[in-house]
Design an enzyme around this catalytic site. Sequence first.
Site, PDB file in Angstrom:
ATOM      1  N   ASN A  89       0.831  -1.213   0.000  1.00  0.00           N
ATOM      2  CA  ASN A  89       0.000   0.000   0.000  1.00  0.00           C
ATOM      3  C   ASN A  89       0.861   1.257   0.000  1.00  0.00           C
ATOM      4  OD1 ASN A  89      -2.085  -1.763   0.131  1.00  0.00           O
ATOM      5  ND2 ASN A  89      -2.486  -1.478   2.313  1.00  0.00           N
ATOM      6  N   HIS A 106       5.886  -0.620  -2.622  1.00  0.00           N
ATOM      7  CA  HIS A 106       5.395   0.107  -3.800  1.00  0.00           C
ATOM      8  C   HIS A 106       5.467   1.622  -3.603  1.00  0.00           C
ATOM      9  CE1 HIS A 106       2.941  -3.595  -5.398  1.00  0.00           C
ATOM     10  NE2 HIS A 106       4.240  -3.721  -5.542  1.00  0.00           N
ATOM     11  N   CYS A 133      11.934  19.931  -9.577  1.00  0.00           N
ATOM     12  CA  CYS A 133      12.617  19.157  -8.532  1.00  0.00           C
ATOM     13  C   CYS A 133      13.448  20.123  -7.700  1.00  0.00           C
ATOM     14  CB  CYS A 133      13.509  18.103  -9.202  1.00  0.00           C
ATOM     15  SG  CYS A 133      14.697  17.356  -8.067  1.00  0.00           S
ATOM     16  N   ALA A 216     -11.017  -7.495   7.339  1.00  0.00           N
ATOM     17  CA  ALA A 216      -9.754  -7.349   8.067  1.00  0.00           C
ATOM     18  C   ALA A 216      -9.967  -6.775   9.469  1.00  0.00           C
ATOM     19  CB  ALA A 216      -8.810  -6.454   7.262  1.00  0.00           C
TER      20      ALA A 216
END
Length: 232
Positions: A89, A106, A133, A216
């Site tokens: 997640n 991820h 950036c 869950a």
Amino acid sequence: MARIMILTGAGISAESGLGTFRDKDGLWTKYRLEDVATPQGFRRNPAQVHAFYNARRANCAAAAPNAAHVALARLEATLPGQVLLVTQNVDDLHQRAGSQNVLQMHGALMRATCHTCRHTWPAPAEMQPTDPCPACARKATRPDVVWFGEMPYHMDAIAEAVERVEIFAAIGTSGQVWPAAGFAAAARRAGAHCVELNMERSEISEEFNEHRLGPASSIVPEWVQDILNASR
Ligand code: OAD
């Protein structure tokens, strides 16, 4: 070295109001994965990719950890040094529940990175294709999430851990995305007891010794209590 490794997926955050990917009404029924979760999609239409992740970041900021996240944080706090949490997640609900030993394979919605020089920094609420950036000044700002075709983060640490754990648990993941889908088989080959906690049996259900099916927020606190009772 961790004795218990837990792999989580979108299902653990479903009851916090964050969508899963492959369930009915999941994100991949509304968006094309190729458009919003690949480097090619980002090159073609960065504004569309930023809009997708800006919306997910806003949803994440408005969500709160549920009883499953809280139970995993309690497990780690009660068995210090014994629990490694690996999550697919990109939300930050595990950290906000109090888990500390977390690897986000991820990436993280709440971080930004430069597609060119890979400098990373905390994500602003909204990112735009024209954002420079802060390190190299190129207009290549992107969310620090791993897209299809890119290498997930922390793979060396995960590969080493999975060979040594006694208990491997997968929570809220469909087992359809590699390399995470291979962790249960690797842990089982190495002798771990493998337990699947999911709403339904996943694609790789046969890799597990034990199955606990349901939401869950119920089954994870129960499983954590069983582990803690057995560890006394
Ligand atoms: P999926 O959407 O593929 O699977 C979610 C799983 O959670 C399904 O098996 C559901 O049955 C289960 N589930 C749903 N609600 C639940 C609940 N309340 N309690 C327990 N289980 C529940 O999500 P992931 O397996 O996490 O990658 O997907 C893996 C990767 O595919 C993601 O990290 C993302 C995606 O494409 C990238 O974007 C790179």
